[in-house]
Design an enzyme around this catalytic site. Structure first.
Site, PDB file in Angstrom:
ATOM      1  N   HIS A 189       0.735  -1.277   0.085  1.00 55.84           N
ATOM      2  CA  HIS A 189      -0.051   0.048  -0.415  1.00 55.84           C
ATOM      3  C   HIS A 189       0.716   1.369  -0.046  1.00 55.84           C
ATOM      4  O   HIS A 189       0.394   2.163  -0.520  1.00 55.84           O
ATOM      5  CB  HIS A 189      -0.879   0.035   0.946  1.00 55.84           C
ATOM      6  CG  HIS A 189      -2.092  -1.156   0.876  1.00 55.84           C
ATOM      7  ND1 HIS A 189      -2.082  -2.337   1.143  1.00 55.84           N
ATOM      8  CD2 HIS A 189      -3.214  -0.578   0.196  1.00 55.84           C
ATOM      9  CE1 HIS A 189      -3.225  -2.741   0.794  1.00 55.84           C
ATOM     10  NE2 HIS A 189      -3.977  -1.871  -0.024  1.00 55.84           N
ATOM     11  N   GLU A 204     -10.796 -10.837  -4.868  1.00 53.58           N
ATOM     12  CA  GLU A 204      -9.304 -11.027  -4.598  1.00 53.58           C
ATOM     13  C   GLU A 204      -8.706 -11.684  -4.020  1.00 53.58           C
ATOM     14  O   GLU A 204      -7.595 -12.022  -3.499  1.00 53.58           O
ATOM     15  CB  GLU A 204      -8.840  -9.462  -3.879  1.00 53.58           C
ATOM     16  CG  GLU A 204      -9.808  -9.612  -2.775  1.00 53.58           C
ATOM     17  CD  GLU A 204      -9.550  -7.816  -1.922  1.00 53.58           C
ATOM     18  OE1 GLU A 204      -8.559  -7.205  -2.413  1.00 53.58           O
ATOM     19  OE2 GLU A 204     -10.348  -7.585  -0.963  1.00 53.58           O
ATOM     20  N   ASP A 217      -4.279  -8.471  -4.507  1.00 50.04           N
ATOM     21  CA  ASP A 217      -4.294  -9.476  -3.397  1.00 50.04           C
ATOM     22  C   ASP A 217      -4.627 -10.777  -4.219  1.00 50.04           C
ATOM     23  O   ASP A 217      -4.081 -11.844  -3.835  1.00 50.04           O
ATOM     24  CB  ASP A 217      -5.585  -9.255  -2.596  1.00 50.04           C
ATOM     25  CG  ASP A 217      -5.149  -8.224  -1.359  1.00 50.04           C
ATOM     26  OD1 ASP A 217      -4.017  -8.451  -0.909  1.00 50.04           O
ATOM     27  OD2 ASP A 217      -5.809  -7.442  -1.255  1.00 50.04           O
ATOM     28  N   CYS A 276      -9.751  -2.907 -10.046  1.00 52.67           N
ATOM     29  CA  CYS A 276      -9.206  -1.886  -9.532  1.00 52.67           C
ATOM     30  C   CYS A 276      -7.806  -2.163  -8.889  1.00 52.67           C
ATOM     31  O   CYS A 276      -7.042  -1.596  -8.296  1.00 52.67           O
ATOM     32  CB  CYS A 276     -10.012  -1.505  -8.384  1.00 52.67           C
ATOM     33  SG  CYS A 276     -10.536  -2.598  -7.076  1.00 52.67           S
TER      34      CYS A 276
HETATM   35  C1  PEP Z   1      -6.344  -5.265  -4.778  1.00 50.58           C
HETATM   36  O1  PEP Z   1      -6.204  -5.997  -3.831  1.00 50.58           O
HETATM   37  O2  PEP Z   1      -6.141  -5.445  -5.732  1.00 50.58           O
HETATM   38  C2  PEP Z   1      -7.184  -3.806  -4.468  1.00 50.58           C
HETATM   39  C3  PEP Z   1      -7.322  -3.020  -5.148  1.00 50.58           C
HETATM   40  O3  PEP Z   1      -7.188  -3.870  -2.793  1.00 50.58           O
HETATM   41  P1  PEP Z   1      -5.917  -3.087  -1.927  1.00 50.58           P
HETATM   42  O4  PEP Z   1      -4.955  -2.839  -2.928  1.00 50.58           O
HETATM   43  O5  PEP Z   1      -6.516  -2.003  -1.154  1.00 50.58           O
HETATM   44  O6  PEP Z   1      -5.833  -4.388  -1.148  1.00 50.58           O
HETATM   45 MG    MG Z   2      -6.839  -5.908  -1.697  1.00 51.08          MG
END
Ligand code: PEP
Ligand code: MG
Length: 545
Positions: free
Chosen positions: A188, A430, A454, A501
């Site tokens: 993140h 995910e 994920d 996403c």
């Molecule tokens: C993902 O896991 O691809 C996602 C968009 O969620 P995050 O990156 O916040 O875990």
């Molecule tokens: Mg995620």
């Protein structure tokens, strides 16, 4: 020249600010009788300095985060100015403890007393007491602690690691770029660096040992190169590369306002991923047609207490209004994994990404979930909000989440508070489990959003934030691709749409594949939007190229 894992493109030149996150070590616990008065003097000086320092933090917080959040520091000042607090510490110094040990003991005593308190609110103040203690002890020992909000000159940050919440505090007007020893492509911290658009390279071995404060450094994350105190010719050649890079970005500008339409006429919706309300402006400026993912956890982690229903409602309402008739997908709290929330006192885990994360926490902490649902529902009246749930692995979870949503709706109805009764709900796909049962899940919800970050780590058993295995982290691995195909097919067969996403959505090499399987929406970090639109406008949806 050294390298690591480039995570956010660009080139930055500047002076190093080395952020050392040493655990504060108290080496000397006891003093001699003759030293007592000197130790008391040292303590008094430090507490006065800490009060001044906290006042300045408060001022800064008020400017950047608003009055309400800055009041947290008013509480800190009150404790530091409390005569009893100082007296207890001085008593211990009189018993021949060093000032730092005396502070540590009093802070620990207060924390222990607070741990037994029933009220969640009061217990959550423990984080404040810890914070005060850390600041005071570091001032006594003259050790610097991190305060990224307070950086007031142009620098390049070098640190072992930054937490996602620390990264989200970075002031882009002063921080030109950063490099860390830990981290992976889709941790993140890296995602935030990308979304605020500063050059960053993570996973750089021993970088904190290789640089000193004030060294001149170049972070070139386009070519994955870090140069420390480089020769003139390197600076000149890097400046040329930067010029070219900026020119390319300028050329991409024209795509911001254009639609993402393929050469054979298929329009793809391009959304933005955001982490805080101020990201909406950047998203709109870059031509986002929706907010495909709002990571609400950043409303929770950069503070000392839970956000109230009202605070959340106001944030979601402003987002809905800002985006007018464009949709905003609000993802409910996804805490855990690499996103910690100190005041929730979640247990320390050996495998946090496989543990107590996201919806798994809601089952136990239903009030936190209910508060968020009520806030989203109340705000749904002001725009096109959708709800999305993270980390799904089973149908049972969907039934639980829907039941809780219905309860929140019933409560609001009873209280005669308006909301969109038909608010659409979706889930993140995910986990491999969700992908494999996507055919069943599609019957239960209105849409899917593929979280490739994920999904990749769970499918390949490769920690997304671990630089040691980053070479194995491949979102285009045939196994991940197979799951993604399966998900889109399942949703379409039930007349539902699927977006993506995760970071894969902004990978230029993945766009053709995503178009071919019929993805309905790509949601990416805002700075990537123009380039994605350009690629789509040069691609075919159905025709083989
Ligand atoms: C993902 O896991 O691809 C996602 C968009 O969620 P995050 O990156 O916040 O875990
Ligand atoms: Mg995620």
């Amino acid at each position: 020249m050294i390298s690591g894992i480039p995570v956010s493109e660009g080139i930055a030149f500047g002076k190093v600010l080395l952020i050392k996150q040493k655990d504060i070590m108290i080496k000397r616990k006891k003093i001699l009788k003759e030293e007592i008065h000197l130790e008391i003097e040292k303590f008094k000086k430090s507490i006065n300095y800490t009060i001044k320092q906290t006042k300045s933090i408060k001022k800064h917080a008020k400017k950047n985060l608003g009055e309400e959040k800055s009041n947290i520091f008013e509480g800190h000042i009150m404790i530091l100015e409390d005569e009893e607090f100082s007296k207890d510490i001085i008593d211990l110094i009189n018993d021949k403890y060093t000032a730092e040990t005396a502070v540590k003991k009093i802070i620990e005593k207060q924390i222990n007393e607070m741990k037994n308190i029933k009220s969640l609110y009061l217990r959550s103040r423990i984080a404040d007491i810890k914070d005060i203690g850390k600041r005071l002890i570091s001032n006594i020992l003259k050790v610097n602690i991190k305060n990224l909000k307070k950086i007031n000159k142009k620098v390049i940050l070098i640190s072992k690691d930054f937490t996602p919440s620390e990264t989200s505090q970075i002031d882009v007007s002063n921080v030109l770029g950063f490099a860390t020893e830990l981290g992976g492509k889709t941790s993140h911290t890296s995602i935030i660096a990308k979304s605020i658009g500063i050059p960053a390279i993570v996973g750089v071995k021993n970088i904190t040992k290789k640089v000193n404060n004030e060294d001149y450094i170049i972070i070139d994350s386009i070519n994955n190169e870090i140069h420390i105190n480089p020769k003139k010719n390197i600076i000149t050649s890097k400046k040329k590369i930067k010029e070219k890079f900026l020119k390319e970005i300028k050329n991409l500008k024209m795509f911001k306002k254009l639609k993402a339409i393929t050469l054979d006429g298929k329009i793809i919706k391009i959304g933005a991923n955001i982490n805080q309300i101020s990201d909406i402006n950047i998203a709109k400026k870059n031509g986002a047609q929706s907010i495909g993912l709002y990571r609400t956890e950043f409303l929770y982690i950069d503070k000392n207490t839970l956000p109230t229903e009202e605070e959340q409602f106001l944030t979601y309402k402003s987002m809905a209004k800002e985006m007018k008739n464009k949709e905003v997908i609000i993802r409910t709290l996804d805490i855990g994994g690499d996103k910690n929330c100190k005041y929730l006192n979640l247990p320390k885990e050996d495998n946090p990404f496989l543990g107590y994360r996201a919806i798994r926490i809601y089952m136990e902490k239903k009030t936190i979930f209910n508060t968020q649902l009520r806030a989203i529902l109340r705000a749904s009246k002001y725009g096109k909000l959708k709800i999305m749930f993270p980390m799904i692995i089973s149908l049972k979870e969907i039934h639980f989440l829907k039941k809780e949503l219905n309860n929140a709706k019933k409560e609001l109805k009873k209280e005669k508070i308006q909301f969109n009764k038909n608010i659409k709900i979706g889930i993140m796909i995910e986990t491999p489990a969700a992908a494999l049962i996507s055919n069943d899940l599609a019957k239960e919800v209105d849409f899917f959003s593929i979280g490739s970050n994920d999904l990749t780590q769970y499918t390949l058993a490769v920690d997304r934030g671990n630089q040691l295995v980053s070479d194995l982290y491949d979102p285009m691995h045939p196994a991940v691709i197979k799951l993604i195909k399966m998900v889109v097919k399942a949703s379409h067969s039930h007349g539902k749409w699927t977006g993506i996403c995760g970071e894969l959505a902004s990978n230029p090499n993945a766009i053709k594949f995503l178009l071919k399987i019929g993805i309905d929406e790509l949601s990416v970090n805002s700075p990537d939007i123009p380039n994605i639109k350009k690629i789509i406008r040069n691609s075919y949806f159905q025709r083989k190229e």
